[in-house]
Each structure stands twice: as structure tokens, then as C-alpha cells.
Design a protein around this motif. Structure first.
Motif, short mmCIF file in Angstrom:
data_model
loop_
_atom_site.label_atom_id
_atom_site.label_comp_id
_atom_site.label_asym_id
_atom_site.label_seq_id
_atom_site.Cartn_x
_atom_site.Cartn_y
_atom_site.Cartn_z
N UNK A 1 0.84 -1.17 0.00
CA UNK A 1 0.00 0.00 0.00
C UNK A 1 0.90 1.24 0.00
N UNK A 2 0.67 2.12 -0.96
CA UNK A 2 1.45 3.35 -1.04
C UNK A 2 0.89 4.37 -0.05
N UNK A 3 1.78 4.91 0.77
CA UNK A 3 1.37 5.83 1.81
C UNK A 3 2.06 7.18 1.64
N UNK A 4 1.25 8.23 1.75
CA UNK A 4 1.73 9.60 1.70
C UNK A 4 1.58 10.20 3.09
N UNK A 5 2.69 10.69 3.65
CA UNK A 5 2.64 11.37 4.93
C UNK A 5 2.89 12.85 4.68
N UNK A 6 1.90 13.65 5.00
CA UNK A 6 1.98 15.09 4.82
C UNK A 6 2.32 15.70 6.17
N UNK A 7 3.55 16.19 6.28
CA UNK A 7 4.04 16.75 7.54
C UNK A 7 3.85 18.26 7.49
N UNK A 8 3.18 18.78 8.50
CA UNK A 8 2.92 20.21 8.55
C UNK A 8 3.39 20.76 9.89
N UNK A 9 4.63 21.19 9.90
CA UNK A 9 5.21 21.81 11.10
C UNK A 9 5.99 23.04 10.63
N UNK A 10 5.65 24.23 11.14
CA UNK A 10 6.31 25.44 10.65
C UNK A 10 7.79 25.54 10.98
N UNK A 11 8.27 24.78 11.94
CA UNK A 11 9.69 24.78 12.31
C UNK A 11 10.20 23.35 12.40
N UNK A 12 10.02 22.60 11.33
CA UNK A 12 10.31 21.18 11.34
C UNK A 12 11.75 20.86 11.75
N UNK A 13 12.71 21.63 11.26
CA UNK A 13 14.10 21.33 11.60
C UNK A 13 14.41 21.56 13.08
N UNK A 27 13.16 6.06 6.28
CA UNK A 27 13.87 4.78 6.17
C UNK A 27 13.07 3.75 5.38
N UNK A 28 11.81 4.05 5.09
CA UNK A 28 10.91 3.11 4.45
C UNK A 28 10.53 3.62 3.06
N UNK A 29 10.98 2.91 2.04
CA UNK A 29 10.77 3.40 0.67
C UNK A 29 9.31 3.37 0.23
N UNK A 30 8.46 2.63 0.92
CA UNK A 30 7.05 2.59 0.54
C UNK A 30 6.25 3.77 1.12
N UNK A 167 6.14 4.58 12.73
CA UNK A 167 6.40 3.95 11.43
C UNK A 167 5.56 2.69 11.28
N UNK A 168 5.44 1.92 12.36
CA UNK A 168 4.60 0.72 12.32
C UNK A 168 3.13 1.10 12.08
N UNK A 169 2.67 2.14 12.74
CA UNK A 169 1.31 2.64 12.53
C UNK A 169 1.09 3.00 11.06
N UNK A 170 2.02 3.73 10.49
CA UNK A 170 1.90 4.16 9.10
C UNK A 170 1.89 2.96 8.16
N UNK A 171 2.74 1.99 8.44
CA UNK A 171 2.86 0.83 7.56
C UNK A 171 1.78 -0.23 7.78
N UNK A 172 1.32 -0.38 9.00
CA UNK A 172 0.42 -1.49 9.34
C UNK A 172 -0.99 -1.07 9.67
#
Length: 178
Positions: A1-13, A27-30, A167-172
Motif C-alpha cells: 500500500x502506497x502511503x503519503x505522509x503530509x508533515x505540517x510543522x512550521x519549524x520542522x528542523x 527509512x521506508x521506501x514505501x 512507522x509501524x502505525x503508518x505501515x500497518x
């Protein structure tokens, strides 16, 4: 399953939590990681590009710090512009039908503050109801929340554990029943 994670943090770094989560996901290419503030520092969203990204993935995760019981401003703008009538909902608006939508949220307050008897008076499930209704409107399956509370007091070991669990939540997560 292809997963897109949209990260929205104004000061991510500068964000210890959201950056650690992002680094683990990379770390996960999918998993496709897409940081909105890095992509649109001027706030001008490329709606066609965003819609194309959404169409090419089966699962969408919105990752953000909880801001005033809501999302950061750019994510709200993204919703307003990208999830448009005739594309995401309404007549002919079926492009996201059947996909999964999840939320990954970091909060400043401790977990017990997000209870009816706590400081914030409501659970996270209640406070995120507008996003769940958005999921209903656009025809996606709303996934259980992934939340890390009390971020100011998270140890390095707890953060590492949280990143792996995320990561497990996103993948599983498609195996989890809401």
C-alpha cells in the motif's frame, strides 16, 4: 500500500518530535514524506501537484503538532484549497473515495489533560472530530489516531520508541479496526 505522509510543522528542523518521526519514516521506501512548509515556504500551494500526490497514494497521514485544538495554518489552507468541491467531494468529487486517512499528532499537554476531567475538557477523539468529518465528506476511511502527548517531557528513549511505533502505525494501520 502506497502511503503519503503530509508533515505540517512550521519549524520542522527545530522540532525534536516531528523531525524524529519524519527521519524514521524516510527509512521506508514505501512511504512518501511530504513536508508542506518546506514545499511551500511562501504559502502558495500547487493544488494540481497536491491532488496528483493524493491520487497516487492509497493511504494519507496528516502529521502535525496540535495548535489551538486544530491544525497548523498551512494545513488548514491546504485543506481549503486541495480538497475542493468537484474533486474531493460533491458532484464528481470522488478522487479520494476508499483511501485511508490518518492523523499523527504531537501535543504539548500530557495525556491526562485530554480527558473530560482534564485541563482541556475533551478527548483527542472529540477534539479531532472536524477532521474525522472531513474524512467522511471526502469518502476516506478514518484511521485510529496516533498521538504523542507531553512532548516537552519525552526522553530520547521514549522518542525513539515513539518513532518506531509511528512507522509501524503508518505501515500497518490498515490492519487496525477503528
Amino acid at each position: 500500500m502506497k502511503t503519503l505522509v503530509i508533515i505540517t510543522h512550521p519549524n520542522l528542523q527545530q522540532s525534536r518530535i516531528n523531525r524524529a518521526w519524519m527521519d524514521e519514516l524516510k527509512k521506508h521506501e514505501e512511504i512518501t514524506v511530504h513536508a508542506l512548509y518546506e514545499s511551500y515556504p511562501d504559502g502558495k500551494i500547487d493544488v494540481n501537484h497536491e491532488q496528483s500526490l493524493l491520487e497516487s497514494h492509497d493511504r494519507i497521514i496528516l502529521q502535525f503538532p496540535f495548535y489551538w485544538y486544530s491544525t497548523p495554518p498551512l494545513l488548514k489552507q491546504w485543506q481549503d484549497e486541495v480538497l475542493s468541491y468537484g474533486w474531493a467531494y460533491g458532484e464528481g468529487g470522488d478522487k479520494l473515495q476508499g483511501k485511508e486517512l490518518g492523523l499523527a499528532i504531537s501535543t504539548f499537554g500530557p495525556e491526562d489533560s485530554y480527558q473530560p476531567t482534564g485541563y482541556n475538557n475533551f478527548t483527542m477523539e472529540t477534539l479531532t472530530t472536524p477532521l474525522q468529518q472531513t474524512s467522511n465528506l471526502i469518502g476516506t476511511k478514518f484511521m485510529p489516531l496516533f498521538v504523542l502527548n507531553g512532548v516537552m517531557h519525552v526522553t530520547d528513549a521514549e522518542l525513539q520508541e515513539s518513532a518506531k511505533a509511528y512507522a509501524e502505525y503508518v505501515l500497518q494501520s490498515s490492519k487496525i479496526e477503528a
